[in-house]
Design a protein around this motif. Structure first.
Motif, short mmCIF file in Angstrom:
data_model
loop_
_atom_site.label_atom_id
_atom_site.label_comp_id
_atom_site.label_asym_id
_atom_site.label_seq_id
_atom_site.Cartn_x
_atom_site.Cartn_y
_atom_site.Cartn_z
N PHE A 175 -4.41 -2.01 -1.08
CA PHE A 175 -4.12 -1.15 -2.49
C PHE A 175 -5.41 -1.28 -3.20
N LYS A 176 -5.60 -0.04 -3.64
CA LYS A 176 -6.85 0.24 -4.40
C LYS A 176 -6.41 0.61 -6.02
N GLN A 177 -7.27 0.23 -6.61
CA GLN A 177 -6.78 0.34 -8.24
C GLN A 177 -7.08 1.93 -8.45
N ALA A 178 -6.05 2.78 -8.95
CA ALA A 178 -6.32 4.08 -9.26
C ALA A 178 -7.47 4.39 -10.07
N SER A 179 -7.91 5.40 -9.91
CA SER A 179 -9.17 5.68 -10.87
C SER A 179 -8.73 6.84 -12.07
N ILE B 259 -12.50 16.72 -12.31
CA ILE B 259 -11.90 17.16 -10.93
C ILE B 259 -11.95 16.00 -9.78
N HIS B 260 -10.79 15.60 -9.27
CA HIS B 260 -10.89 14.43 -8.32
C HIS B 260 -10.09 14.84 -7.17
N LYS B 261 -10.40 14.16 -5.91
CA LYS B 261 -9.76 14.34 -4.87
C LYS B 261 -8.74 13.43 -4.66
N LYS B 262 -7.52 13.93 -4.29
CA LYS B 262 -6.23 13.04 -4.39
C LYS B 262 -6.43 12.11 -3.02
N PRO B 263 -5.80 10.77 -3.35
CA PRO B 263 -5.90 9.90 -2.22
C PRO B 263 -5.18 10.69 -1.08
N THR B 264 -5.58 9.78 0.15
CA THR B 264 -4.96 10.65 1.34
C THR B 264 -3.33 9.82 1.42
N PRO B 265 -2.32 10.93 1.50
CA PRO B 265 -1.06 10.15 1.49
C PRO B 265 -0.85 9.53 2.74
N VAL B 266 -0.17 8.39 2.42
CA VAL B 266 -0.08 7.34 3.75
C VAL B 266 1.80 6.84 3.23
N GLN B 267 2.06 6.81 4.48
CA GLN B 267 3.76 6.17 4.41
C GLN B 267 3.52 4.79 4.83
N ILE B 268 3.94 3.97 3.84
CA ILE B 268 3.62 2.30 4.11
C ILE B 268 4.84 1.79 4.55
N VAL B 269 4.73 1.22 5.70
CA VAL B 269 5.94 0.57 6.19
C VAL B 269 6.19 -1.06 6.35
N LYS B 270 5.09 -1.67 6.35
CA LYS B 270 5.06 -3.12 6.41
C LYS B 270 4.04 -3.53 5.37
N VAL B 271 4.30 -4.73 4.76
CA VAL B 271 3.16 -5.10 3.63
C VAL B 271 3.23 -6.51 3.77
N ASP B 272 2.17 -7.36 4.06
CA ASP B 272 1.90 -8.79 4.01
C ASP B 272 1.65 -9.18 2.64
N TYR B 273 2.29 -10.30 2.02
CA TYR B 273 1.45 -10.83 0.79
C TYR B 273 1.18 -12.21 1.23
N PRO B 274 0.04 -12.74 1.66
CA PRO B 274 -0.43 -13.96 1.72
C PRO B 274 -0.78 -14.66 0.68
N ARG C 298 -1.99 -16.41 -2.44
CA ARG C 298 -3.68 -16.36 -3.13
C ARG C 298 -4.57 -15.39 -2.69
N SER C 299 -3.99 -14.13 -2.02
CA SER C 299 -4.97 -13.13 -1.61
C SER C 299 -4.16 -11.84 -1.77
N ALA C 300 -4.88 -10.83 -1.50
CA ALA C 300 -4.56 -9.53 -1.86
C ALA C 300 -3.51 -8.96 -0.69
N ALA C 301 -2.38 -8.34 -1.18
CA ALA C 301 -1.62 -7.65 -0.33
C ALA C 301 -2.22 -6.77 0.89
#
Lengths: 197, 197
Positions: free
Chosen positions: A78-82, B51-66, B68-71
């Motif tokens: 995940f990135k922080q939104a700008s 004017i900004h580009k929108k982020p690429t749309p992604v369907q997130i299915v599985k996320v690990d939350y280790p 002390r570190s980022a998801a």
């Protein structure tokens, strides 16, 4: 007419003094994001406005391309939104806002917002766009439209020894409570009509 | 003044008759997306437009939350965009566009665009936004602004036995070639100034 409309559904809406969760209505369990997305879909369906949520920004690191099936993202972060989460066009104006929900009962913590989002809101205003926050106090089931121009002084004062949150009472007074309706669950265009058109 | 500006950099720009790749300039290897992102950054830096580009749309299915570190997103899929890639505000107007690059030498295939993007472009126009395509013919290193209102007839005629692409010559005639500049590499605001303001 049994079909719920804006006026009928007013009876579902928790009043200012109905703060008990026991009085909760059909909204229970819906996040602010769900409600805003449903509202935007409804606006689009009525051809009232074209406002969309931006996709969640993701940094893609590893992608697999299996034979004869869709590409699978195997590692991403995940990135922080700008910018802010929502934007679009309404009555020829550029509309841009961020939506935040808090469980806090007494204030809205400024840590919900990031510095680059503040910069973005300022830029939007400078170029003639309409910029605001939608803030929900989930405990009270109250949702407010809070113009970004009213946010900026709070943002600055936190760096000059000021408080790091906006009191609920000040949001109630300086903001605009958004009516809950059956289809336009967060009917913010009604507020924009009063404020900007 | 050695610092490249719009006029100086014109010498880098491939002319209409300079179609050989041998004459390519500093742009080589940059995608249209890179060039537009750099242009938008430059506009933002000059406080000209937001004017900004929108982020690429992604369907997130599985996320690990280790601990002390980022998801970490472990499984996700690319989704089709329901709108266009770029939007924002310029001179109080809502700006909305899609950018496409083709290696085709004779035409722009309509398969580059999706039906829901066409619907979105129509909606944007109805609400007073400015909607267009930026099309690059990479073989010629030529980039055009093509108003969406000129795209719609081609889109419809493909379902009535018409061709499934827009001829290069027609884009050259009905569109507007975007100048290449050193910093505003795809200086589309210059074209918008002429067309809409």
């Amino acid at each position: 007419m049994n079909y719920p409309n804006g006026k009928k559904s007013a009876s579902f809406r928790p009043g200012k003094n109905q703060q008990s969760n026991e009085l909760a209505f059909g909204n229970r369990g819906m996040t602010l994001e769900d409600d805003i997305n449903a509202t935007n879909d409804h606006y689009l369906h009525l051809n009232k406005a074209v406002i969309h949520k931006k996709p969640t920004p993701v940094q893609i690191v590893k992608v697999d391309y299996p034979k004869r099936s869709a590409a699978v993202i195997k590692e991403a972060y995940f990135k922080q939104a700008s910018t802010t989460d929502y934007n679009g066009v309404y009555r020829e104006k550029y509309i841009d806002f961020e939506a935040k929900e808090t469980k806090n009962k007494t204030s809205f913590p400024l840590s919900n917002i990031h510095e680059h989002q503040i910069s973005h809101m300022r830029q939007v205003r400078e170029h003639g766009g309409i910029s605001f926050l939608i803030i929900r106090f989930s405990y009270y089931e109250e949702t407010f439209l809070f113009p970004s121009v009213k946010l900026f002084p709070y943002w600055e004062s936190q760096y000059n020894g000021g408080r790091k949150s906006i009191p609920y009472q000040e949001i109630k007074e300086a903001g605009h409570q958004i009516p809950f309706k059956y289809q336009a669950r967060v009917d913010y265009l009604e507020i924009l009509d009063q404020l900007y058109f």
